[in-house]
Design a protein around this motif. Structure first.
Motif, PDB file in Angstrom:
ATOM      1  N   VAL A 287       8.593   3.685 -54.372  1.00 42.64           N
ATOM      2  CA  VAL A 287       8.410   1.787 -54.792  1.00 42.64           C
ATOM      3  C   VAL A 287       8.079   1.670 -53.535  1.00 42.64           C
ATOM      4  CG1 VAL A 287       9.830   0.222 -55.224  1.00 42.64           C
ATOM      5  CG2 VAL A 287      10.537   1.737 -56.882  1.00 42.64           C
TER       6      VAL A 287
ATOM      7  N   VAL B 296      26.778   7.483 -53.306  1.00 39.05           N
ATOM      8  CA  VAL B 296      25.420   7.044 -53.470  1.00 39.05           C
ATOM      9  C   VAL B 296      25.013   8.294 -53.173  1.00 39.05           C
ATOM     10  CG1 VAL B 296      23.265   6.114 -52.999  1.00 39.05           C
ATOM     11  CG2 VAL B 296      24.737   4.850 -53.811  1.00 39.05           C
TER      12      VAL B 296
ATOM     13  N   GLU C 297       7.496   3.122 -64.608  1.00 34.71           N
ATOM     14  CA  GLU C 297       6.712   5.024 -63.798  1.00 34.71           C
ATOM     15  C   GLU C 297       7.805   5.935 -64.479  1.00 34.71           C
ATOM     16  OE1 GLU C 297       6.141   4.161 -59.897  1.00 34.71           O
ATOM     17  OE2 GLU C 297       5.238   2.695 -60.517  1.00 34.71           O
TER      18      GLU C 297
ATOM     19  N   LYS D 173       9.623  -3.366 -50.507  1.00 34.16           N
ATOM     20  CA  LYS D 173       9.558  -4.529 -51.062  1.00 34.16           C
ATOM     21  C   LYS D 173       9.770  -5.784 -49.609  1.00 34.16           C
ATOM     22  CE  LYS D 173      14.202  -5.717 -50.793  1.00 34.16           C
ATOM     23  NZ  LYS D 173      14.839  -6.777 -50.739  1.00 34.16           N
TER      24      LYS D 173
ATOM     25  N   LYS E 220      12.823  -2.500 -39.280  1.00 30.69           N
ATOM     26  CA  LYS E 220      14.351  -2.915 -38.814  1.00 30.69           C
ATOM     27  C   LYS E 220      14.506  -1.816 -38.029  1.00 30.69           C
ATOM     28  CE  LYS E 220      15.680   2.186 -41.056  1.00 30.69           C
ATOM     29  NZ  LYS E 220      17.038   2.883 -41.590  1.00 30.69           N
TER      30      LYS E 220
ATOM     31  N   GLN F 117      19.106   0.716 -48.344  1.00 33.22           N
ATOM     32  CA  GLN F 117      19.100  -0.034 -47.740  1.00 33.22           C
ATOM     33  C   GLN F 117      19.291  -1.086 -49.292  1.00 33.22           C
ATOM     34  OE1 GLN F 117      15.666  -1.329 -46.171  1.00 33.22           O
ATOM     35  NE2 GLN F 117      16.347  -3.480 -45.073  1.00 33.22           N
TER      36      GLN F 117
ATOM     37  N   GLU G 203      10.457  -7.043 -45.443  1.00 35.57           N
ATOM     38  CA  GLU G 203      12.041  -7.282 -44.307  1.00 35.57           C
ATOM     39  C   GLU G 203      12.127  -5.158 -43.766  1.00 35.57           C
ATOM     40  OE1 GLU G 203      11.863 -11.162 -45.194  1.00 35.57           O
ATOM     41  OE2 GLU G 203      13.018  -9.474 -43.991  1.00 35.57           O
ATOM     42  N   GLU G 204      11.060  -4.601 -44.442  1.00 35.54           N
ATOM     43  CA  GLU G 204      11.601  -3.443 -43.562  1.00 35.54           C
ATOM     44  C   GLU G 204      11.983  -3.136 -42.601  1.00 35.54           C
ATOM     45  OE1 GLU G 204      12.297  -1.145 -46.722  1.00 35.54           O
ATOM     46  OE2 GLU G 204      13.002  -2.446 -45.884  1.00 35.54           O
TER      47      GLU G 204
ATOM     48  N   GLN H 126      22.990   9.583 -46.379  1.00 37.71           N
ATOM     49  CA  GLN H 126      23.497   8.323 -46.818  1.00 37.71           C
ATOM     50  C   GLN H 126      25.748   9.138 -47.287  1.00 37.71           C
ATOM     51  OE1 GLN H 126      21.167   8.829 -49.689  1.00 37.71           O
ATOM     52  NE2 GLN H 126      19.505   8.301 -48.049  1.00 37.71           N
TER      53      GLN H 126
ATOM     54  N   PRO I  43      13.132   9.538 -54.221  1.00 38.01           N
ATOM     55  CA  PRO I  43      13.550   9.264 -55.565  1.00 38.01           C
ATOM     56  C   PRO I  43      12.631   9.508 -56.309  1.00 38.01           C
ATOM     57  CG  PRO I  43      12.979   7.428 -53.894  1.00 38.01           C
ATOM     58  CD  PRO I  43      13.372   9.230 -53.093  1.00 38.01           C
ATOM     59  N   GLU I  44      12.844   9.763 -57.678  1.00 37.85           N
ATOM     60  CA  GLU I  44      12.145  10.128 -58.897  1.00 37.85           C
ATOM     61  C   GLU I  44      10.983   9.208 -58.870  1.00 37.85           C
ATOM     62  OE1 GLU I  44      11.705  10.127 -63.901  1.00 37.85           O
ATOM     63  OE2 GLU I  44      14.288  10.228 -62.438  1.00 37.85           O
ATOM     64  N   VAL I  45      10.966   7.733 -58.242  1.00 33.18           N
ATOM     65  CA  VAL I  45       9.469   6.520 -58.689  1.00 33.18           C
ATOM     66  C   VAL I  45       9.717   6.235 -56.926  1.00 33.18           C
ATOM     67  CG1 VAL I  45       8.412   4.951 -59.393  1.00 33.18           C
ATOM     68  CG2 VAL I  45      10.033   6.044 -61.202  1.00 33.18           C
TER      69      VAL I  45
ATOM     70  N   ASN J  25      16.287 -14.243 -46.762  1.00 34.41           N
ATOM     71  CA  ASN J  25      17.216 -12.902 -46.493  1.00 34.41           C
ATOM     72  C   ASN J  25      18.103 -12.664 -45.234  1.00 34.41           C
ATOM     73  OD1 ASN J  25      17.837  -9.986 -46.176  1.00 34.41           O
ATOM     74  ND2 ASN J  25      15.536  -9.564 -46.847  1.00 34.41           N
TER      75      ASN J  25
ATOM     76  N   PHE K 166      25.725  11.837 -55.485  1.00 31.60           N
ATOM     77  CA  PHE K 166      25.175  11.572 -56.565  1.00 31.60           C
ATOM     78  C   PHE K 166      23.744  11.654 -56.458  1.00 31.60           C
ATOM     79  CE2 PHE K 166      22.859   8.820 -60.378  1.00 31.60           C
ATOM     80  CZ  PHE K 166      23.958   9.211 -60.945  1.00 31.60           C
ATOM     81  N   ALA K 167      22.909  11.367 -55.127  1.00 32.79           N
ATOM     82  CA  ALA K 167      21.427  11.436 -54.896  1.00 32.79           C
ATOM     83  C   ALA K 167      21.211  13.575 -55.453  1.00 32.79           C
ATOM     84  CB  ALA K 167      20.968  11.239 -53.689  1.00 32.79           C
TER      85      ALA K 167
ATOM     86  N   VAL L 213      21.045   2.427 -44.122  1.00 32.25           N
ATOM     87  CA  VAL L 213      21.610   4.179 -43.699  1.00 32.25           C
ATOM     88  C   VAL L 213      19.814   4.904 -44.157  1.00 32.25           C
ATOM     89  CG1 VAL L 213      22.353   6.064 -44.196  1.00 32.25           C
ATOM     90  CG2 VAL L 213      23.835   3.785 -44.202  1.00 32.25           C
TER      91      VAL L 213
ATOM     92  N   MET M  12      23.456   3.676 -59.061  1.00 35.85           N
ATOM     93  CA  MET M  12      23.528   5.270 -58.332  1.00 35.85           C
ATOM     94  C   MET M  12      22.404   5.829 -59.377  1.00 35.85           C
ATOM     95  SD  MET M  12      27.229   7.030 -57.364  1.00 35.85           S
ATOM     96  CE  MET M  12      27.778   6.069 -58.763  1.00 35.85           C
TER      97      MET M  12
ATOM     98  N   PHE N 225      19.307   3.860 -57.771  1.00 33.54           N
ATOM     99  CA  PHE N 225      19.333   4.650 -56.201  1.00 33.54           C
ATOM    100  C   PHE N 225      18.460   5.980 -56.125  1.00 33.54           C
ATOM    101  CE2 PHE N 225      19.994   6.562 -52.421  1.00 33.54           C
ATOM    102  CZ  PHE N 225      19.159   6.453 -51.832  1.00 33.54           C
ATOM    103  N   THR N 226      18.410   6.829 -57.004  1.00 32.72           N
ATOM    104  CA  THR N 226      18.249   7.679 -57.257  1.00 32.72           C
ATOM    105  C   THR N 226      16.913   7.790 -57.695  1.00 32.72           C
ATOM    106  OG1 THR N 226      19.768   8.031 -59.738  1.00 32.72           O
ATOM    107  CG2 THR N 226      19.654   9.747 -56.715  1.00 32.72           C
ATOM    108  N   THR N 227      16.483   6.971 -59.034  1.00 30.12           N
ATOM    109  CA  THR N 227      15.438   7.041 -59.858  1.00 30.12           C
ATOM    110  C   THR N 227      14.352   6.723 -58.932  1.00 30.12           C
ATOM    111  OG1 THR N 227      17.075   6.450 -61.515  1.00 30.12           O
ATOM    112  CG2 THR N 227      14.529   6.255 -62.214  1.00 30.12           C
ATOM    113  N   PHE N 228      15.188   5.334 -58.349  1.00 30.78           N
ATOM    114  CA  PHE N 228      14.069   3.886 -57.743  1.00 30.78           C
ATOM    115  C   PHE N 228      14.086   3.834 -56.298  1.00 30.78           C
ATOM    116  CE2 PHE N 228      14.697   1.842 -61.986  1.00 30.78           C
ATOM    117  CZ  PHE N 228      13.897   2.651 -62.075  1.00 30.78           C
ATOM    118  N   GLY N 229      14.641   4.725 -55.820  1.00 34.67           N
ATOM    119  CA  GLY N 229      15.345   4.727 -54.407  1.00 34.67           C
ATOM    120  C   GLY N 229      16.188   3.632 -54.074  1.00 34.67           C
TER     121      GLY N 229
END
Lengths: 530, 268, 99, 631
Positions: A521, A424, D208, A524, A530, D76, A527-528, A348, A517-519, D65, A427-428, D72, D188, D191-195
């Motif tokens: 997910v 972002v 979680e 969703k 791409k 997303q 739509e993914e 990113q 990421p920690e969790v 949508n 930060f990550a 990126v 942010m 994003f870092t926690t859940f992506g």
């Protein structure tokens, strides 16, 4: 290797420069049109490059390779990755605007002699810079890159020193002295950087035995080319120093406000939107590609410097009294973001940094060119000399505001996308750094709005009362830039699609993966795809 | 002859060395310390002759003779000639104008000398082969053999060098007249045009007691005109100023005339 | 006496000549000092010739003389023409190398 | 049906583009275009609403949508919309009230030469606000969030020739930016926690991650809400924002934009529910602001600033309710909607008064206007009754529910929060009565304006009164309509969830207490401003009054610490940049120059001098050679 598209793209402006310079003194307008024509031709070629570039294909495409100095393994090697394509596009796109915006900036004064041909020189130099910048973006041979990286300084020096802003405080002699100070400062800073880089380039040759970026990168990745840790670090520092001067990174930045303040607005755009991008681009391509381990080693320090650049540049911008210097310091702040994104070592961050280069080019061009129009009307660069312009010239004020909003990264305008990606991405990996950098967005609002408030709003000043609104030529310059800013802000996919694969390559060069990421997910809905 | 081959020389040569060597050093020092160029040149000539003697002592007979004939005889005379041309009496001011130059020069010289001595001493040159065997086949023949075989190219090149030098010296000193000499009429017109000196220059000795080339002519007001003296003498400062004398003479003449006229008036 | 002394003498003369070049201002004297240095070298060559037992040293000395002659000719010509234009033979007057 | 969602936004956006780029030729028709497009948006909203009502409660969420906005690797952001009951409520409020205020502005801005531009900005605001509430992820929400900030900036500073307006606009934007920082950090963190930062997956994964992380996200979201909704400590901009034209104050700074913070918190209910600490902070912020705004509102003589204080206070109620968790979400939104009606009505009424009073804003120079402006008086009066919670009017229901919910929080917290909300109700009654009395009752205190014109108060044109009437209608009946049969609760519950809590006292008791507070407030106000004549020049007042007039010195604090401090900081940094950073470089250059100046003296042009150097150099070389040999 069929049609040498990359060479031609770089050669067209160079030829244009020579032809423009050869136009006789009296045919001034012809020279301008000629320059514009060639810059548009270059733009067409750049578009062609983008069309022929396949985002999913090889890392470097449209490659050309010819033997040049066989004894030293120097080759004439060109090739573009997604980042290069995008930046070539930016350069080719901005130059016509620069030329159109500077249409009258180099008209000879009535007092000067008839044989004096500043106009031809001005436009020829701009085209020359374009040619060199483009080839810097294309070169995949370190030595080739170095040559044009340095050669760029020559036309830039003359553009800064020879064609100053006619709006200045004080006497002509004083302005000339200021201008030559700025030009010499620009030259010295960049030369020192360049010389240190030269040493590193030679060192690289000694270590690697050739100059080919692709070969060295591949060898580094495959582990067949070992560098001693200290050697790699020193070489990295040599390269990075040059790029940090060019970018510019705090504390190597002080040449930029002088150079941008003293030169005409189009040249200022050329410096910050085009030429400086070579620095950040090279960090991404050369520093990370050639010296992955050293890059990681130096990251903490570079991040701190980038942070200082962001906050410091913004704060100093707030305190400026000169419009153009303010924009210059704002740019320093933005370059901090770009460097932050590059060295955050996340996809990113790096995608964001690449987009940032483009978007910063567009936004600064918009803001600076409008500022130039404003300054040319009143003949002063001091913020205090303006006030209430909004009432007199609403279109000018409106475009200025949009340029300003782009500078402060308002969502919906292109810079937001890149700035947020950088934040972002940073930060990550480095949360604290990311949070401190976020302060930059508040400060950006501060300097932009203070500038807008002091110049555009409030009671109309007497000197401003008769100020004309934007003319057709000026509207034609600004409108497409604003359209692009909005377009890329709402639909940045056109760029990210090209940039993403290149960033993946860079990430694999430095052997970094994004922090997970920690969790996790579940993606969703559907739509993914791409 | 045989002594030359030995490690030590004969005592005669030793005596000769110490005496003449001392003189040579004194000559060299005099060369660099004498105020007048002529004196320097003469001291140098002396040193060179002593060197010629040393050449002979070292078995270099040909060189010894050449040293006397070519060096001392020709080159040094050339020097003297130039010294005369430039001005034999003009003493060279020994006052140093460049700050610290003399001390630096002495320091460097001293250091250099010490280094050379140290180098020579360090080299450990003890054994002398002597020239006895070589010179046995005839000294000049030996030289000739070397010159025309081993060093023939160098020899030819030095020949070319000499010719070039001769031509070069001529080119440097010769001044080609590039235009027609001005006629008397043109000169006269130029004088009128410039208005500096309308009449022709006074001839040497005019209004003067002396009729020598080094005496300037006097202008109508009695001041000497340096223009009437040859440039060389002027630059050497060898103009004899007689204007004072001349003025006195003039005054005396007037006095005498006045007296005579007065007498004549009185006699009336 | 050891013939090495000739070398010492040559060294001494050379040093004196070199120092002379540095401290004198008159171009002619300066030239004489150069001649002195050349002569000192010649003496050394001759001594070496004796030391090695061959004539090469003398040949070199001979060449040195020839070159010195050529040099003197040209050098003096330069001095004369300099003198003509500047009316001085002092080398310090020709400080044209100054910025 | 879901394809209509984008049209909701597109219509006003199109209007903004056309009006702002259209140039002078649209000056005559511009306001009609703007109004029409806002109305179109409202129409689409109604159609969607009807459609939504036709479906069962769990099928009501629509998504659309459009495309991937920022793709990126690993990141997303979609240009995607989500329309559920919560969004629907806002859509109707925004486009509905928005349209009314467009209509009102036609009359209000009639004499402004830049009316077309004004409507362009209004349209831009409506579009951005709709984007904010329709976004299906936080980044897109952020887009709308900043978009309304921009529109607010442009509209506050609409009369830019007034330095005060320009400054207020800048201040609003800057303070909001501080809040935005919070929102971006929250994104942010997500994003870092859940992506991801789309609503559905984030809320789905809340369980979680650690509570600490959720608390951090919650606090950052709260910071954002504080900025946008003018909550302590970022409240200072709202009072100054009244520099904007009154319709702007009504639409943006009363009815819609400032409530975005409430929306954000309610929307993020899942996060807050799992982070009790964050919730506690939210309630505290709400309670503090509630009192803060109310106190400030008591002291202001500027009618709009008094109303602004009231807005702050009422939003404090909403935030407090939102902080209560599932007990309060629904009531926060309900109060938000009713507040949208009556506060917009009050502002429009204030605008109408100013319109008739030569733009005079000082209430002490009003008085006795009820006979001159009957429609304004009646509508304003209804709004007044609604806001103080007069039984049966909308404010009564919504505020009462919040007070009950506060008590229902339980424990000491419940008592404290309940007490604060009760106290707030009393103060609200006081200051609103004060406004009412100063403006419409008492004797005339009109003063000629700066140009010497006597004001001739008159009723405003139809285009202005009609929206006021409609809003008054809403302020009277909305509450009852929502409350009867718990319609609103059932409507929103699927989105926000609801829990009854455990009220320690019965609802009747609470209502009774509220009524007492109300009466006390009105009574005190009557005693102070109704019985006695009001001086035109404000008396010095007590310590508290003086402090409240100055916004409890919060602005002064900001000025001294942030503005002055900032100025000093920037000035010293400019100095540092010039003298230190540049100085080092210039110093190096100067010393190199000086050194070369010295060295240049060695090059004196004398050949002999050079000869010495050469000779010395040779000597040194020989020495070096010998030494090397020796070693």
């Amino acid at each position: 290797m069929d049609f040498p598209l990359l060479t031609v793209t770089a050669a067209v402006p160079a030829v244009g420069a020579i032809l423009t310079a050869a136009v006789p003194a009296a045919r001034r307008t012809a020279a301008k049109w000629l320059a514009l024509l060639f810059s548009l031709a270059t733009l067409a070629l750049a578009v062609l490059i983008a069309v022929r570039f396949e985002p999913g294909g090889d890392r470097y495409q449209l490659t050309e390779s010819r033997s040049w100095i066989a004894d030293f393994g120097v080759r004439y090697e060109l090739g573009v990755d997604g980042i290069g394509v995008v930046l070539i596009g930016l350069t080719a796109l901005l130059i016509p605007f620069v030329i159109a915006a500077g249409w009258h900036d180099a008209d000879p004064l009535e007092t000067s002699s008839k044989r004096w041909r500043p106009t031809q020189g001005f436009f020829a130099l701009i085209l020359m810079v374009e040619a060199m910048v483009i080839i810097s973006f294309e070169a995949t041979d370190v030595f080739l890159f170095y040559i044009f990286f340095e050669a760029m300084l020559i036309p830039m020096y003359f553009l800064i020193g020879g064609f100053g802003d006619r709006a200045h405080a004080g006497s002509d002699e004083n302005a000339a002295a200021q201008r030559s100070y700025a030009a010499v400062k620009f030259l010295l800073y960049n030369l020192v950087g360049g010389l240190i880089m030269l040493a590193a380039v030679i060192g690289l040759y000694v270590v690697a035995g050739n100059f080919s970026l692709q070969e060295i990168t591949a060898a580094r990745a495959a582990g067949t080319l070992d560098m001693a840790t200290n050697t790699e670090r020193l070489l990295f520092l040599g390269f990075f120093f040059a790029f940090a001067v060019k970018a510019p990174l705090w504390p190597l930045h002080t040449w930029l406000p002088n150079a941008m303040g003293e030169s005409t607005a189009p040249v200022a755009v050329l410096i910050t939107a085009v030429v400086d991008k070579v620095g950040t681009f090279a960090m991404l391509r050369f520093c990370l590609g050639l010296f992955p381990d050293a890059s990681k080693w130096a990251t903490p320090v570079i991040l701190v410097l980038a942070l200082i650049s962001i906050v410091y540049g913004a704060l100093v911008a707030v305190g400026q009294r000169d419009i153009k210097r303010l924009v210059a310091y704002a740019s320093i702040s933005h370059f901090g973001f770009i460097i932050l994104g590059i060295f955050a070592m996340t996809s990113q961050g790096q995608s964001g940094a690449t987009l940032y280069m483009v978007n910063h080019g567009l936004s600064t061009a918009a803001l600076m060119l409008v500022a130039g129009f404003l300054i040319s009307r009143r003949g002063s660069r001091l913020i205090a000399d303006y006030g209430g312009v909004q009432k007199v010239a609403p279109v000018l004020a409106g475009t200025f505001l949009i340029g300003g909003l782009a500078t402060l990264s308002l969502p919906g305008l292109a810079p937001f996308v890149s700035e947020f990606l950088v934040l972002v991405g940073t930060f990550a990996r480095y949360p604290v750094v990311g949070i401190i950098a976020t302060i930059g967005i508040v400060l950006a609002a501060l300097y932009t709005l203070v500038l807008y408030q002091r110049t555009m709003t409030g009671p109309v000043k007497e000197e401003v009362r008769t100020m004309p609104d934007l003319r057709l030529r000026e509207v034609l310059v600004v409108a497409p830039l604003i359209a692009l800013l909005i377009g890329l802000g709402v639909y940045p996919k056109v760029l990210t699609d090209i940039v993403n694969p290149a960033v993946e390559h860079t990430m694999s060069d430095v052997k970094q993966t994004d922090p997970k990421p920690e969790v996790a997910v579940e993606a969703k809905n559907g739509e993914e795809a791409k | 002859m045989s002594a030359i081959a030995a490690t030590a020389t004969s005592s005669g040569e030793a005596v000769q060395f110490w005496i003449l060597g001392t003189v040579a050093v004194i000559g060299a020092l005099a060369t660099i310390l004498m105020k007048k160029a002529v004196h320097s040149a003469l001291s140098l000539a002396g040193t060179m002759i002593i060197l010629a003697v040393f050449y002979l002592a070292n078995g270099a007979y040909f060189l010894g003779v050449v040293q006397v004939i070519v060096y001392t005889g020709a080159i040094m005379m050339l020097f003297l000639f130039v010294v005369m041309l430039v001005g034999v009496t003009a003493a060279d001011s020994l006052k140093e104008t460049i700050k610290g130059q003399r001390w630096l020069a002495l320091l460097c010289g001293l250091g250099f000398g010490i280094l050379l001595f140290a180098g020579i001493g360090h080299a450990g040159l003890g054994h002398f082969n002597g020239l006895g065997r070589i010179n046995s086949a005839g000294h000049v023949e030996g030289l000739a053999q070397l010159i025309f075989t081993k060093y023939v190219f160098a020899f030819e090149i030095t020949g070319a060098l000499l010719i070039t030098a001769a031509v070069g010296a001529m080119v440097l000193t010769h001044r080609e007249r590039t235009e027609r000499a001005a006629t008397q009429r043109e000169l006269a017109e130029r004088r009128v045009r410039e208005g500096v000196q309308l009449p022709p220059l006074p001839a040497p000795g005019v209004y003067a007691r002396h009729n020598a080339v080094d005496v300037p002519g006097l202008l109508p007001d009695g001041t000497p005109s340096e223009l009437t003296v040859s440039g060389t003498l002027r630059s050497r400062g060898q103009i004899r100023d007689v204007s004072g004398e001349a003025l006195d003479d003039l005054k005396a003449l007037e006095q005498r005339s006045a007296e005579r006229l007065g007498r004549e008036e009185a006699s009336k | 006496m050891n013939p090495v002394n000739y070398l010492y003498l040559a060294a001494l003369l050379f040093t004196i000549g070199a120092t002379g070049v540095l401290i004198r201002k008159n171009a002619i004297v300066l030239f004489m000092c150069v001649e002195l240095m050349l002569n000192a070298c010649n003496l050394a060559f001759v001594a070496f010739s004796r030391m090695h037992g061959n004539l090469d040293g003398q040949i070199i000395a001979f060449f040195t003389m020839v070159v010195a002659a050529a040099e003197v000719v040209v050098g003096l010509a330069i001095i004369v023409s300099l003198f003509r234009t500047r009316h001085s033979a002092s080398v310090d007057d020709a400080s044209l190398m100054k910025l | 049906m879901e394809n209509l969602i984008a049209l909701l936004i597109a219509a006003p956006l199109f209007g903004a583009v056309v009006l702002l780029c259209g140039g002078r030729r649209l000056d005559k028709t511009g306001h009609w275009i703007g109004t029409l497009l806002a109305a179109v948006s409202f129409g689409i909203g109604v159609v969607l609403f009807a459609d939504m009502l036709g479906r069962s409660a769990d099928e009501r969420t629509l998504t659309q949508n459009l495309y991937t906005w920022i793709p990126v690797e690993g990141f997303q952001a979609d240009m995607a919309f989500q329309l559920d009951q919560l969004s629907m409520t806002f859509v109707l409020l925004i486009s509905g009230v928005g349209t009314l205020i467009h209509v009102y502005s036609i009359g209000y801005m009639e004499h402004d030469e830049r009316r077309r531009r004004f409507f362009g900005y209004l349209n831009l605001f409506v579009a951005a606000m709709l984007l904010l509430v329709l976004a299906d992820n936080y980044l897109l929400l952020y887009f709308g969030w900043e978009g309304v900030g921009l529109a607010s900036y442009l509209l506050i500073g609409f009369w830019q020739h007034k330095p005060s307006a320009a400054t207020a606009a800048k201040k609003a934007f800057l303070v909001n930016r501080v809040g935005d920082m919070g929102l971006s950090i929250a994104i942010m963190l997500m994003f870092t926690t859940f992506g991801t930062f789309a609503f559905t997956p984030v809320f789905g994964a809340v369980g979680e991650t650690s509570e600490g992380m959720l608390t951090a996200i919650g606090l950052m979201l709260l910071l954002a809400a504080c900025g946008k909704s003018a909550q302590v400590p970022l409240q200072s901009w709202l009072g100054d924002a009244m520099e904007g034209p009154t319709p702007v104050s009504a639409l943006i700074h009363a009815a819609t934009m400032v409530t975005a913070g409430v929306y954000l918190i309610v929307r993020s209910a899942a996060v807050f529910n799992a982070a009790p600490d964050a919730q506690l902070v939210v309630t505290v912020v709400g309670a503090v602001t509630l009192l803060f705004g109310a106190i400030v509102g008591c002291a202001k003589d500027d009618i709009k600033k008094a109303l602004a204080g009231s807005t702050m206070s009422q939003i404090g109620y909403m935030i407090l309710a939102a902080g209560l968790g599932p007990i309060g979400y629904v009531f926060a939104i309900m109060h938000l909607v009713t507040h949208g009606f009556f506060k917009a009505g009050l502002f429009l009424g204030a605008g109408s008064v100013m319109h008739g009073m030569n733009d005079e804003v000082d209430m002490r120079k009003y008085g006795a206007l009820r006979t001159y402006m009957p429609v304004t008086f009646v509508t304003f009066g209804l709004g007044y009754l609604a806001i103080i919670g007069f039984p049966g009017l909308s404010g009564f229901f919504s505020k009462d529910m919040i007070i009950e919910a506060a008590f229902a929080k339980g424990g000491t917290e419940g008592w404290i929060l309940g007490g604060v909300t009760l106290l707030g109700a009393g103060i609200t009654a006081f200051y609103m009565t004060r406004v009412m009395l100063l403006t419409f009752f008492g004797e005339k205190r009109w003063q000629p304006d700066a140009d010497g014109h006597e004001p001739h108060p008159h009723e405003s044109p139809k285009s202005m009164t009609i929206p006021m009437v409609i809003l008054a209608f809403g302020s009277v009946f909305a509450g009852a309509f929502f409350e009867i049969g718990e319609r609103f609760l059932k409507w929103l519950e699927p989105v926000t969830g609801y829990s009854h809590g455990n009220p320690p006292v019965s609802a009747m008791t609470v209502t009774a207490a509220t009524m007492v507070m109300l009466l006390v407030g009105v009574g005190i106000a009557w005693a102070m401003y109704g019985r006695r004549p009001v001086p035109v020049v404000a008396p010095r007042g007590s310590l508290l009054t003086r402090a409240a007039r100055r916004d409890l010195y919060q602005d002064d604090f900001n000025h001294v610490v942030l503005v002055r401090g900032g100025e000093h900081l920037t000035r010293s940094l400019v100095y540092v940049d010039h003298s230190l950073v540049d100085g080092v470089v210039n110093g190096t250059a100067a010393s190199v120059g000086g050194l070369s100046g010295r060295l240049r003296k060695l090059q004196n042009g004398y050949a002999r001098s050079y000869a010495v150097s050469m000779f010395g150099g040779t000597a040194i070389l020989i020495a070096a050679t010998l030494l090397m040999r020796a070693v």
